[in-house]
Scaffold this motif. Structure first.
Motif, PDB file in Angstrom:
ATOM      1  N   ALA A 258      -1.938   4.749  -1.098  1.00 35.51           N
ATOM      2  CA  ALA A 258      -0.852   4.859  -1.829  1.00 35.51           C
ATOM      3  C   ALA A 258       0.609   5.163  -1.248  1.00 35.51           C
ATOM      4  CB  ALA A 258      -0.979   5.905  -3.164  1.00 35.51           C
ATOM      5  N   ILE A 259       0.287   6.221  -0.194  1.00 36.10           N
ATOM      6  CA  ILE A 259       1.465   6.122   0.577  1.00 36.10           C
ATOM      7  C   ILE A 259       1.767   5.289   1.472  1.00 36.10           C
ATOM      8  CG2 ILE A 259       2.429   8.006   2.480  1.00 36.10           C
ATOM      9  CD1 ILE A 259       0.703  10.167   1.024  1.00 36.10           C
ATOM     10  N   ALA A 260       0.832   4.695   2.025  1.00 40.69           N
ATOM     11  CA  ALA A 260       0.874   3.507   3.106  1.00 40.69           C
ATOM     12  C   ALA A 260       1.802   2.367   2.442  1.00 40.69           C
ATOM     13  CB  ALA A 260      -0.351   2.981   3.471  1.00 40.69           C
ATOM     14  N   VAL A 261       1.329   2.037   0.974  1.00 37.80           N
ATOM     15  CA  VAL A 261       1.963   0.980   0.105  1.00 37.80           C
ATOM     16  C   VAL A 261       3.463   1.558   0.175  1.00 37.80           C
ATOM     17  CG1 VAL A 261       2.201  -0.125  -2.039  1.00 37.80           C
ATOM     18  CG2 VAL A 261      -0.092   0.156  -0.939  1.00 37.80           C
ATOM     19  N   ARG A 262       3.652   2.625  -0.400  1.00 40.75           N
ATOM     20  CA  ARG A 262       5.127   3.078  -0.435  1.00 40.75           C
ATOM     21  C   ARG A 262       5.921   3.153   0.664  1.00 40.75           C
ATOM     22  NH1 ARG A 262       7.928   7.922   0.043  1.00 40.75           N
ATOM     23  NH2 ARG A 262       9.529   8.276  -1.630  1.00 40.75           N
ATOM     24  N   GLU A 263       5.354   3.310   1.844  1.00 36.00           N
ATOM     25  CA  GLU A 263       6.131   3.164   3.060  1.00 36.00           C
ATOM     26  C   GLU A 263       6.393   1.664   3.261  1.00 36.00           C
ATOM     27  OE1 GLU A 263       3.819   5.345   6.127  1.00 36.00           O
ATOM     28  OE2 GLU A 263       4.404   7.260   5.272  1.00 36.00           O
ATOM     29  N   LEU A 264       5.545   0.860   3.176  1.00 42.80           N
ATOM     30  CA  LEU A 264       5.756  -0.359   3.321  1.00 42.80           C
ATOM     31  C   LEU A 264       6.848  -0.958   2.437  1.00 42.80           C
ATOM     32  CD1 LEU A 264       4.855  -3.186   4.634  1.00 42.80           C
ATOM     33  CD2 LEU A 264       3.608  -3.842   2.359  1.00 42.80           C
ATOM     34  N   LEU A 265       6.937  -0.624   1.211  1.00 48.86           N
ATOM     35  CA  LEU A 265       8.089  -1.194   0.258  1.00 48.86           C
ATOM     36  C   LEU A 265       9.303  -0.552   0.634  1.00 48.86           C
ATOM     37  CD1 LEU A 265       6.061  -0.623  -3.093  1.00 48.86           C
ATOM     38  CD2 LEU A 265       6.530  -2.650  -1.874  1.00 48.86           C
ATOM     39  N   VAL A 266       9.451   0.636   1.282  1.00 45.58           N
ATOM     40  CA  VAL A 266      10.680   1.189   1.760  1.00 45.58           C
ATOM     41  C   VAL A 266      11.243   0.647   3.027  1.00 45.58           C
ATOM     42  CG1 VAL A 266      11.889   3.359   2.449  1.00 45.58           C
ATOM     43  CG2 VAL A 266      10.063   3.473   0.467  1.00 45.58           C
TER      44      VAL A 266
ATOM     45  N   LEU B  27      14.038  -4.894 -12.614  1.00 47.56           N
ATOM     46  CA  LEU B  27      13.636  -3.647 -12.371  1.00 47.56           C
ATOM     47  C   LEU B  27      14.252  -2.871 -11.576  1.00 47.56           C
ATOM     48  CD1 LEU B  27       9.860  -5.097 -11.661  1.00 47.56           C
ATOM     49  CD2 LEU B  27      10.807  -4.415 -13.632  1.00 47.56           C
ATOM     50  N   ARG B  28      15.337  -3.420 -11.084  1.00 43.35           N
ATOM     51  CA  ARG B  28      15.928  -2.140 -10.194  1.00 43.35           C
ATOM     52  C   ARG B  28      16.446  -0.771 -10.725  1.00 43.35           C
ATOM     53  NH1 ARG B  28      20.437  -5.717  -7.902  1.00 43.35           N
ATOM     54  NH2 ARG B  28      18.676  -6.849  -7.231  1.00 43.35           N
ATOM     55  N   PRO B  29      16.749  -0.697 -11.966  1.00 40.87           N
ATOM     56  CA  PRO B  29      17.138   0.343 -12.706  1.00 40.87           C
ATOM     57  C   PRO B  29      16.111   1.504 -12.740  1.00 40.87           C
ATOM     58  CG  PRO B  29      18.159  -1.515 -13.880  1.00 40.87           C
ATOM     59  CD  PRO B  29      17.109  -1.923 -12.955  1.00 40.87           C
ATOM     60  N   PHE B  30      14.761   1.092 -12.408  1.00 51.94           N
ATOM     61  CA  PHE B  30      13.868   1.793 -12.988  1.00 51.94           C
ATOM     62  C   PHE B  30      12.808   2.820 -11.803  1.00 51.94           C
ATOM     63  CE2 PHE B  30      14.352  -1.273 -16.034  1.00 51.94           C
ATOM     64  CZ  PHE B  30      14.533  -0.543 -17.036  1.00 51.94           C
ATOM     65  N   ARG B  31      12.302   3.699 -12.059  1.00 51.13           N
ATOM     66  CA  ARG B  31      11.315   4.391 -11.053  1.00 51.13           C
ATOM     67  C   ARG B  31       9.897   3.961 -11.325  1.00 51.13           C
ATOM     68  NH1 ARG B  31      10.702   9.364 -11.928  1.00 51.13           N
ATOM     69  NH2 ARG B  31      11.459   9.202 -14.181  1.00 51.13           N
TER      70      ARG B  31
ATOM     71  N   GLY C 219      13.389  -2.520   1.666  1.00 46.24           N
ATOM     72  CA  GLY C 219      14.709  -1.500   1.304  1.00 46.24           C
ATOM     73  C   GLY C 219      14.497  -1.091  -0.079  1.00 46.24           C
ATOM     74  N   VAL C 220      13.226  -0.739  -0.700  1.00 52.42           N
ATOM     75  CA  VAL C 220      13.317  -0.219  -1.979  1.00 52.42           C
ATOM     76  C   VAL C 220      13.572   1.168  -1.722  1.00 52.42           C
ATOM     77  CG1 VAL C 220      11.790   0.386  -3.878  1.00 52.42           C
ATOM     78  CG2 VAL C 220      11.408  -1.709  -2.832  1.00 52.42           C
ATOM     79  N   ASP C 221      14.479   1.779  -2.457  1.00 47.57           N
ATOM     80  CA  ASP C 221      15.073   3.169  -2.456  1.00 47.57           C
ATOM     81  C   ASP C 221      13.864   4.190  -2.729  1.00 47.57           C
ATOM     82  OD1 ASP C 221      16.201   5.754  -2.792  1.00 47.57           O
ATOM     83  OD2 ASP C 221      17.592   5.242  -4.205  1.00 47.57           O
ATOM     84  N   PRO C 222      13.699   5.133  -1.582  1.00 52.23           N
ATOM     85  CA  PRO C 222      12.231   5.939  -1.809  1.00 52.23           C
ATOM     86  C   PRO C 222      12.449   6.945  -2.893  1.00 52.23           C
ATOM     87  CG  PRO C 222      13.683   6.436   0.052  1.00 52.23           C
ATOM     88  CD  PRO C 222      14.173   5.224  -0.485  1.00 52.23           C
TER      89      PRO C 222
ATOM     90  N   LEU D 262      10.287   5.564  -5.879  1.00 49.85           N
ATOM     91  CA  LEU D 262       8.720   5.550  -5.669  1.00 49.85           C
ATOM     92  C   LEU D 262       8.194   6.793  -5.553  1.00 49.85           C
ATOM     93  CD1 LEU D 262       8.893   2.425  -3.458  1.00 49.85           C
ATOM     94  CD2 LEU D 262       8.615   2.308  -5.755  1.00 49.85           C
ATOM     95  N   GLU D 263       6.937   7.099  -6.081  1.00 47.62           N
ATOM     96  CA  GLU D 263       6.346   8.350  -5.858  1.00 47.62           C
ATOM     97  C   GLU D 263       4.737   7.861  -5.728  1.00 47.62           C
ATOM     98  OE1 GLU D 263       4.599  10.144  -9.937  1.00 47.62           O
ATOM     99  OE2 GLU D 263       6.799  10.653  -9.648  1.00 47.62           O
ATOM    100  N   ALA D 264       4.022   8.397  -4.972  1.00 46.43           N
ATOM    101  CA  ALA D 264       2.736   8.105  -4.646  1.00 46.43           C
ATOM    102  C   ALA D 264       1.634   8.949  -5.001  1.00 46.43           C
ATOM    103  CB  ALA D 264       2.543   7.616  -3.108  1.00 46.43           C
ATOM    104  N   VAL D 265       0.560   8.481  -5.543  1.00 45.39           N
ATOM    105  CA  VAL D 265      -0.325   9.386  -6.211  1.00 45.39           C
ATOM    106  C   VAL D 265      -1.847   8.635  -5.906  1.00 45.39           C
ATOM    107  CG1 VAL D 265      -1.352  10.635  -8.378  1.00 45.39           C
ATOM    108  CG2 VAL D 265       1.000  10.088  -7.941  1.00 45.39           C
TER     109      VAL D 265
END
Length: 255
Positions: A204-212, A176-180, A216-219, A222-225
């Motif tokens: 959704a933003i809180a989950v994105r911040e946790l993953l980043v 999954l690393r090559p995908f957004r 170490g997921v490249d921000p 990821l997009e949050a909606v």
């Protein structure tokens, strides 16, 4: 980010002691990227499987053979034999006998063909509807994760952090690393639509911040909606506290 570093960062959130187990001896990398069963399940759900999205490194489809190597086209079927006519019968009577309809079924039952159609329709009506796993379009790889938040809050609880750990592991996999991806927040129908829409966006933003931050997921991947209660996984009426609808949905947006 190494596993030891992630454990040090997540320890305060999970309520774990800061003592870490000794580092395991190095071992050969597993080509299948063995991980937790939950992470492997998410990888299978989020990996591209539709036309138009080609997995990097996948082999190109084989080229079609040239026309000279194609098998010969089968010859047309032979014409049916001529109609045999008895010498003691006229052409008109012979044609009537050859085109006479099949005898009707006995009274009290439907014709055979209609009976089969009715039986098939009854079986189709009796079959239960398929269980929905996500609300994403059918051709988009997606996964739905139930995440527990306090009522009216976007702060991740310890249970939420544990539930999202397989997602962080899956997004860092080689597959999954090559995908957004799009992180979607969804709520149940308790509260007003406007409140749920704003709350789902913050979650959704809180989950994105946790993953980043912790995985170490490249921000940029990821997009949050937030969608509020507009896409219920389990259809309900208004003001129904359905746990399955308080969730995070992840969609693969391609490379």
């Amino acid at each position: 980010m190494t596993r030891r570093a992630r454990m040090m960062l997540l320890a305060p959130l999970l309520g774990l002691p800061m003592l870490l187990p000794p580092a395991a001896a190095p071992r050969a990398a597993d080509p299948a990227e063995a991980g937790s069963a939950a992470a492997q399940s998410l990888i299978e759900q989020l990996r591209p499987r539709t036309r138009g999205i080609r997995i990097p490194g996948a082999e190109a489809p084989a080229e079609a053979p040239p026309l000279a190597e194609l098998p010969p086209v089968a010859s047309a079927p032979a014409a049916p034999p001529p109609l045999a006519i008895r010498p003691d019968a006229s052409l008109a009577s012979q044609a009537v006998r050859e085109t006479a309809p099949e005898p009707l079924p006995p009274a009290g039952g439907p014709p055979p063909l209609l009976g089969k159609v009715a039986a098939g329709a009854t079986a189709a009506a009796a079959a239960p509807p398929p269980v929905r796993l996500t609300t994403a379009p059918a051709d988009v790889p997606a996964a739905s994760i139930t995440v527990h938040f306090a009522t009216g809050s976007a702060e991740l609880s310890r249970e939420a952090v544990r539930a999202l750990a397989p997602l962080g592991e899956a997004l860092n996999s080689k597959t999954l690393r090559p995908f957004r991806f799009r992180i979607e927040g969804h709520t149940d129908t308790v509260g007003s639509a406007a409140m749920n829409l704003a709350l789902s966006g913050r979650r959704a933003i809180a989950v994105r911040e946790l993953l980043v931050r912790y995985y170490g997921v490249d921000p940029a991947r990821l997009e949050a909606v937030g969608f509020g209660d507009s896409q219920l996984l389990v259809p309900t009426g208004a003001q129904v506290p359905e746990v399955a609808n308080r969730r995070v949905q992840v969609l693969n947006l391609g490379g």
